[in-house]
Design a protein around this motif. Structure first.
Motif, PDB file in Angstrom:
ATOM      1  N   PHE A   1      16.018   8.462 -10.111  1.00  0.00           N
ATOM      2  CA  PHE A   1      16.585   8.984  -8.870  1.00  0.00           C
ATOM      3  C   PHE A   1      15.559   8.894  -7.746  1.00  0.00           C
ATOM      4  N   GLU A   2      14.300   9.234  -8.034  1.00  0.00           N
ATOM      5  CA  GLU A   2      13.262   9.127  -7.023  1.00  0.00           C
ATOM      6  C   GLU A   2      13.054   7.674  -6.600  1.00  0.00           C
ATOM      7  N   ARG A   3      13.259   6.756  -7.532  1.00  0.00           N
ATOM      8  CA  ARG A   3      13.112   5.332  -7.196  1.00  0.00           C
ATOM      9  C   ARG A   3      14.154   4.919  -6.169  1.00  0.00           C
ATOM     10  N   PHE A   4      15.390   5.406  -6.299  1.00  0.00           N
ATOM     11  CA  PHE A   4      16.419   5.085  -5.316  1.00  0.00           C
ATOM     12  C   PHE A   4      16.143   5.768  -3.984  1.00  0.00           C
ATOM     13  N   VAL A   5      15.450   6.917  -4.030  1.00  0.00           N
ATOM     14  CA  VAL A   5      15.047   7.556  -2.779  1.00  0.00           C
ATOM     15  C   VAL A   5      14.074   6.665  -2.027  1.00  0.00           C
ATOM     16  N   VAL A   6      13.128   6.054  -2.741  1.00  0.00           N
ATOM     17  CA  VAL A   6      12.129   5.201  -2.098  1.00  0.00           C
ATOM     18  C   VAL A   6      12.756   3.938  -1.533  1.00  0.00           C
ATOM     19  N   THR A   7      13.671   3.320  -2.246  1.00  0.00           N
ATOM     20  CA  THR A   7      14.230   2.028  -1.836  1.00  0.00           C
ATOM     21  C   THR A   7      15.422   2.169  -0.905  1.00  0.00           C
TER      22      THR A   7
ATOM     23  N   SER B   1       8.008  21.652  -3.777  1.00  0.00           N
ATOM     24  CA  SER B   1       7.214  20.922  -2.783  1.00  0.00           C
ATOM     25  C   SER B   1       6.721  19.602  -3.354  1.00  0.00           C
ATOM     26  N   PHE B   2       6.274  19.615  -4.581  1.00  0.00           N
ATOM     27  CA  PHE B   2       5.815  18.378  -5.202  1.00  0.00           C
ATOM     28  C   PHE B   2       6.971  17.402  -5.380  1.00  0.00           C
ATOM     29  N   GLY B   3       8.166  17.931  -5.719  1.00  0.00           N
ATOM     30  CA  GLY B   3       9.317  17.052  -5.850  1.00  0.00           C
ATOM     31  C   GLY B   3       9.720  16.418  -4.537  1.00  0.00           C
ATOM     32  N   LEU B   4       9.466  17.121  -3.417  1.00  0.00           N
ATOM     33  CA  LEU B   4       9.815  16.591  -2.105  1.00  0.00           C
ATOM     34  C   LEU B   4       8.741  15.670  -1.542  1.00  0.00           C
ATOM     35  N   LEU B   5       7.614  15.521  -2.244  1.00  0.00           N
ATOM     36  CA  LEU B   5       6.553  14.655  -1.733  1.00  0.00           C
ATOM     37  C   LEU B   5       7.018  13.206  -1.633  1.00  0.00           C
ATOM     38  N   VAL B   6       7.785  12.762  -2.633  1.00  0.00           N
ATOM     39  CA  VAL B   6       8.272  11.381  -2.594  1.00  0.00           C
ATOM     40  C   VAL B   6       9.182  11.185  -1.392  1.00  0.00           C
ATOM     41  N   LEU B   7      10.062  12.172  -1.162  1.00  0.00           N
ATOM     42  CA  LEU B   7      10.947  12.071  -0.002  1.00  0.00           C
ATOM     43  C   LEU B   7      10.153  12.135   1.295  1.00  0.00           C
ATOM     44  N   THR B   8       9.109  12.958   1.335  1.00  0.00           N
ATOM     45  CA  THR B   8       8.254  13.022   2.511  1.00  0.00           C
ATOM     46  C   THR B   8       7.523  11.708   2.729  1.00  0.00           C
ATOM     47  N   THR B   9       7.053  11.130   1.624  1.00  0.00           N
ATOM     48  CA  THR B   9       6.409   9.823   1.724  1.00  0.00           C
ATOM     49  C   THR B   9       7.371   8.785   2.272  1.00  0.00           C
ATOM     50  N   LYS B  10       8.622   8.855   1.856  1.00  0.00           N
ATOM     51  CA  LYS B  10       9.637   7.946   2.371  1.00  0.00           C
ATOM     52  C   LYS B  10       9.811   8.123   3.880  1.00  0.00           C
TER      53      LYS B  10
ATOM     54  N   ALA C   1       0.828  -1.204   0.000  1.00  0.00           N
ATOM     55  CA  ALA C   1       0.000   0.000   0.000  1.00  0.00           C
ATOM     56  C   ALA C   1       0.864   1.256   0.000  1.00  0.00           C
ATOM     57  N   GLN C   2       1.838   1.315   0.926  1.00  0.00           N
ATOM     58  CA  GLN C   2       2.665   2.519   1.006  1.00  0.00           C
ATOM     59  C   GLN C   2       3.576   2.654  -0.207  1.00  0.00           C
ATOM     60  N   VAL C   3       4.219   1.572  -0.581  1.00  0.00           N
ATOM     61  CA  VAL C   3       5.128   1.639  -1.730  1.00  0.00           C
ATOM     62  C   VAL C   3       4.342   1.854  -3.020  1.00  0.00           C
ATOM     63  N   GLY C   4       3.142   1.281  -3.124  1.00  0.00           N
ATOM     64  CA  GLY C   4       2.337   1.456  -4.330  1.00  0.00           C
ATOM     65  C   GLY C   4       1.896   2.898  -4.524  1.00  0.00           C
ATOM     66  N   PHE C   5       1.436   3.530  -3.447  1.00  0.00           N
ATOM     67  CA  PHE C   5       1.034   4.926  -3.593  1.00  0.00           C
ATOM     68  C   PHE C   5       2.246   5.834  -3.814  1.00  0.00           C
ATOM     69  N   ALA C   6       3.391   5.468  -3.254  1.00  0.00           N
ATOM     70  CA  ALA C   6       4.612   6.216  -3.566  1.00  0.00           C
ATOM     71  C   ALA C   6       4.960   6.088  -5.045  1.00  0.00           C
ATOM     72  N   SER C   7       4.814   4.878  -5.595  1.00  0.00           N
ATOM     73  CA  SER C   7       5.081   4.689  -7.029  1.00  0.00           C
ATOM     74  C   SER C   7       4.053   5.435  -7.881  1.00  0.00           C
ATOM     75  N   LEU C   8       2.787   5.469  -7.407  1.00  0.00           N
ATOM     76  CA  LEU C   8       1.775   6.239  -8.137  1.00  0.00           C
ATOM     77  C   LEU C   8       2.135   7.727  -8.136  1.00  0.00           C
ATOM     78  N   LEU C   9       2.607   8.206  -7.006  1.00  0.00           N
ATOM     79  CA  LEU C   9       3.053   9.598  -6.931  1.00  0.00           C
ATOM     80  C   LEU C   9       4.241   9.840  -7.861  1.00  0.00           C
ATOM     81  N   MET C  10       5.139   8.871  -7.941  1.00  0.00           N
ATOM     82  CA  MET C  10       6.279   8.983  -8.861  1.00  0.00           C
ATOM     83  C   MET C  10       5.815   8.997 -10.313  1.00  0.00           C
ATOM     84  N   GLY C  11       4.795   8.204 -10.628  1.00  0.00           N
ATOM     85  CA  GLY C  11       4.270   8.206 -11.994  1.00  0.00           C
ATOM     86  C   GLY C  11       3.648   9.540 -12.367  1.00  0.00           C
ATOM     87  N   VAL C  12       2.889  10.109 -11.408  1.00  0.00           N
ATOM     88  CA  VAL C  12       2.310  11.434 -11.662  1.00  0.00           C
ATOM     89  C   VAL C  12       3.416  12.465 -11.851  1.00  0.00           C
ATOM     90  N   GLN C  13       4.459  12.376 -11.011  1.00  0.00           N
ATOM     91  CA  GLN C  13       5.570  13.312 -11.128  1.00  0.00           C
ATOM     92  C   GLN C  13       6.283  13.138 -12.460  1.00  0.00           C
TER      93      GLN C  13
END
Length: 460
Positions: free
Chosen positions: A167-173, A430-439, A113-125
């Motif tokens: 790069f955002e993918r490596f931030v998540v993992t 702020s939108f770019g930092l959302l993935v990092l915030t989600t992490k 759930a958490q990783v999926g919505f993070a990936s969805l946010l990455m797709g939107v970005q």
């Protein structure tokens, strides 16, 4: 104690999950009167009953609360624990697999759930970055290469957006579970934050230009209108000069006609012959009048009164007066004849001169009317007609650098544009930092998963 795929490989449930977990204070009793469909009922006396009960799932279990050992009779409470597949895929699983976020194996649903919505946010970005960079490179490649530049535009936009999403993918993992300092104070995280801010700030520039596209396009259209008006002024000046030259040429022709036109030969309006006759007759009349007065007073004959001599002189005077009147009439008639002759000559010369002037006007008037019509039609000329007439190019420099310069000029003119510009940048950062915030908001199972440990160990 319950087991998990991370701790005891080979003892996994056939469906990838455990049928149930024991609570320290609960005793789990399998009901023999409610067998699962397709699963044989095993007798309690069978020595294999315990193994079958552990290896096969049951639809429900009876849970009897265990009371402390006392001499009294034990109280039993039945509780049913339904079967739950903790590793059942969510609808975001395909997106997780595309981004290879399940690099440590199967994910429990709470991690999915958490990783999926993070990936969805990455797709939107990714989509937003792709759109922003497409706008930026469109003003670079398409304006320089024409329609062929769209290929390079999409290629470079996809590459840069892909770099950002990787790069955002490596931030998540990234493994941040064992950090002794807060996540945002970690040097690695600070570096990621810096890179995200740089990427988001640069990506926001094309969006800023798009936000103020109407104002920037108005400036560019104003420059085109300036070129158009300059071309019209040039044509008006050319036609005005042509008209002035034509009028000058016509004036020279009229002056030459005037200089070359012969003067009318006018007769001198004088009558010397009649003037002499009048003078002679007047002299005779004066002499007769003197003699007549002498005769009347008797100075000549000595007889006072109107004698024969006086009547003779009187008749002679009347005859001379009649003659004088006749000569005067003749003189008047001669003067009138000479005046009429001169007037006729002048009229004839004037008619001839006016006819020549009319010929000159007929020669120049059509050209003047044509130039006047062209000058009036300048305001209705299209850009193509103006371009052919003035040899001017009705195109202004329109590209990324040009629009960026106009944007800077707008900031200097009105602080409101600068505020809007930085508002767009803050929004993108702020939108770019959302993935990092989600992490940073990942729960313990998600952090444990990317640390390579069992994400369900907290359930034991």
């Amino acid at each position: 104690m319950a087991t998990s795929p991370f701790k005891q490989p080979g003892t996994e449930h056939p469906f990838g999950t455990e049928p149930h977990r024991e609570h320290p204070s609960l005793e789990v009793v399998h009901r023999e009167d409610t067998p699962m469909e397709g699963v044989p009922v095993v007798s309690a006396n069978d020595p294999m009953a315990a193994d079958v009960a552990e290896s096969q799932p049951s639809p429900a279990t009876e849970v009897i609360e265990t009371q402390p050992e006392t001499p009294q009779r034990r109280h039993q409470r039945r509780q049913y624990a339904p079967y739950v597949d903790l590793y059942k895929p969510t609808w975001l699983q395909p997106l997780i697999k595309v981004m290879i976020l399940d690099e440590h194996g199967p994910m429990p649903r709470t991690v999915q759930a958490q990783v999926g919505f993070a990936s969805l946010l990455m797709g939107v970005q990714f989509c937003m970055d792709f759109l922003a960079w497409t706008l930026g490179f469109r003003w670079v490649f398409v304006n320089a290469l024409g329609p062929a530049g769209w290929g390079l535009t999409f290629l470079f936009a996809f590459l840069i957006s892909g770099i950002i999403i990787i790069f955002e993918r490596f931030v998540v993992t990234a493994d941040v579970e064992s950090r002794k300092v807060p996540i945002f104070l970690s040097p690695a995280i600070l570096m990621r934050v810096l890179v995200v801010i740089i990427f988001a700030t640069v990506t926001a520039i094309p969006v800023e230009l798009l936000v103020f596209n109407d104002v920037i396009q108005g400036r560019l259209n104003g420059e085109v209108q300036g070129i158009r008006e300059a071309a019209r002024q040039q044509l008006r000046g050319d036609f005005r000069k042509d008209l002035e030259d034509l009028e000058t040429e016509e004036g020279v022709s009229r002056k030459r006609l005037k200089d070359e036109a012969p003067e009318a030969k006018l007769a001198e309006v004088v009558t010397p012959k009649f003037d002499a006759q009048i003078k002679d007759v007047q002299a005779k009349i004066e002499a007769v009048a003197i003699d007549l007065r002498q005769e009347e007073k008797g100075w000549r004959s000595g007889a006072v009164g109107q004698g024969p001599q006086w009547w003779r002189l009187h008749d002679e005077k009347e005859a001379l007066e009649s003659q004088l009147e006749e000569v005067k009439n003749q003189r008047k008639a001669e003067l009138e004849r000479l005046t009429t002759t001169n007037r006729t000559a002048e009229a004839t010369g004037a008619d001839r001169h006016f006819a020549e002037l009319q010929k000159i006007s007929d020669r120049y008037e059509p050209r003047k009317r044509e130039l006047e019509k062209k000058r009036r039609d300048i305001d209705r000329m299209t850009d193509e007609e103006l371009k052919r007439a003035t040899k001017k190019e009705f195109a202004v420099v329109d590209g990324f650098a040009r629009r960026w310069k106009i944007m800077n000029d707008l900031e200097k003119e009105d602080p409101l544009y600068a505020m809007a510009k930085y508002a767009v940048r803050v929004l993108f950062v702020s939108f770019g930092l959302l993935v990092l915030t989600t992490k940073a908001l990942f729960n313990k199972p998600t952090k444990a998963y990317f640390a390579g440990r069992d994400p369900l160990e907290h359930l034991e």
